[in-house]
Design an enzyme around this catalytic site. Structure first.
Site, PDB file in Angstrom:
ATOM      1  CG  ASN A  46      -5.016  -6.315  -1.906  1.00 42.60           C
ATOM      2  OD1 ASN A  46      -5.765  -5.793  -2.719  1.00 42.60           O
ATOM      3  ND2 ASN A  46      -4.384  -5.635  -0.977  1.00 42.60           N
ATOM      4  CD  GLU A  48      -5.045  -5.654   3.491  1.00 44.98           C
ATOM      5  OE1 GLU A  48      -5.620  -4.988   4.376  1.00 44.98           O
ATOM      6  OE2 GLU A  48      -4.022  -5.260   2.878  1.00 44.98           O
ATOM      7  CB  CYS A  57      -0.905 -11.198  -3.182  1.00 48.77           C
ATOM      8  SG  CYS A  57       0.334 -10.888  -1.940  1.00 48.77           S
ATOM      9  CD  GLU A  59       0.299  -9.501  -7.331  1.00 44.02           C
ATOM     10  OE1 GLU A  59      -0.397  -9.691  -6.310  1.00 44.02           O
ATOM     11  OE2 GLU A  59       1.151  -8.599  -7.416  1.00 44.02           O
ATOM     12  CB  CYS A  91       5.084 -10.382  -2.611  1.00 49.27           C
ATOM     13  SG  CYS A  91       4.055 -11.861  -2.570  1.00 49.27           S
ATOM     14  CB  CYS A  94       2.771 -13.098  -6.145  1.00 48.94           C
ATOM     15  SG  CYS A  94       1.412 -12.898  -4.979  1.00 48.94           S
TER      16      CYS A  94
HETATM   17  N1  THU Z   1      -0.132  -7.188  -2.034  1.00 51.49           N
HETATM   18  C1  THU Z   1      -0.606  -7.768  -3.171  1.00 51.49           C
HETATM   19  O1  THU Z   1      -1.806  -8.003  -3.305  1.00 51.49           O
HETATM   20  N2  THU Z   1       0.280  -8.070  -4.141  1.00 51.49           N
HETATM   21  C2  THU Z   1       1.605  -7.812  -4.068  1.00 51.49           C
HETATM   22  O2  THU Z   1       2.336  -8.237  -4.937  1.00 51.49           O
HETATM   23  C3  THU Z   1       2.139  -7.011  -2.977  1.00 51.49           C
HETATM   24  C4  THU Z   1       1.265  -6.923  -1.789  1.00 51.49           C
HETATM   25  C5  THU Z   1      -1.099  -6.820  -0.976  1.00 51.49           C
HETATM   26  C6  THU Z   1      -0.990  -7.610   0.291  1.00 51.49           C
HETATM   27  C7  THU Z   1      -1.576  -6.657   1.283  1.00 51.49           C
HETATM   28  O3  THU Z   1      -2.984  -6.790   1.270  1.00 51.49           O
HETATM   29  C8  THU Z   1      -1.222  -5.287   0.738  1.00 51.49           C
HETATM   30  O4  THU Z   1      -0.896  -5.481  -0.626  1.00 51.49           O
HETATM   31  C9  THU Z   1      -0.067  -4.619   1.444  1.00 51.49           C
HETATM   32  O5  THU Z   1       1.049  -5.421   1.472  1.00 51.49           O
END
Ligand code: THU
Length: 137
Positions: A46, A48, A57, A59, A91, A94
């Site tokens: 991920n 940010e 994300c 994935e 999520c 994804c």
């Molecule tokens: N996140 C992912 O990378 N994948 C997911 O399937 C769930 C959420 C990340 C997004 C954000 O940077 C952090 O997790 C918190 O939500």
């Protein structure tokens, strides 16, 4: 189909790559490892952003990297969320993106830092995917 040893190895790749996550806002690191049909493992984390909505994300970053490398068929996905004890699955966004490039029975494993692992498929995570037949891949 991949066997348990292959999935275990893929999951270790996800655990390792999660350490590269850029997650200074949530402090929730995620690592994803995608096994491609040719045996290549493509990883994502991920990423940010201070404009929170720009976060991508792990994935989806793994899928984007694989497509960029010319890989379009995936055999398995492993996801590691080391900052949660419990497993945290992909999520909704994804799930949709993963399903573009996979059969519904493609195995997915996700786990946090605790003992519990979830072993499922993209079809279970995205049921009643009525647009699946529109797939072009
Ligand atoms: N996140 C992912 O990378 N994948 C997911 O399937 C769930 C959420 C990340 C997004 C954000 O940077 C952090 O997790 C918190 O939500």
């Amino acid at each position: 189909m991949i066997d348990k040893e292959q999935m275990d190895a893929l999951y270790i790749e996800a655990q390792k790559i999660a350490m590269s996550a850029y997650a200074p806002y949530s402090n929730f690191r995620v690592g994803a490892a995608l096994l491609c049909e040719d045996g290549t493992v493509v990883k994502g984390v991920n990423v940010e952003n201070r404009s929170y909505g720009m976060t991508v994300c792990a994935e989806r970053n793994a899928v984007a990297a694989a497509i960029t490398m010319g890989k379009r068929r995936f055999l398995a996905l492993a996801i590691s969320t080391p900052d949660s004890a419990e497993p945290v699955g992909p999520c909704g966004a994804c799930r949709q993106v993963i399903s573009e490039f996979t059969a519904p029975d493609m195995p997915i494993r996700f786990a946090g830092s605790g003992k519990k692992q979830v072993n499922t498929t993209i079809g279970e995570l995205l049921p009643l995917d009525s647009l699946h037949d529109l797939n072009k891949n």
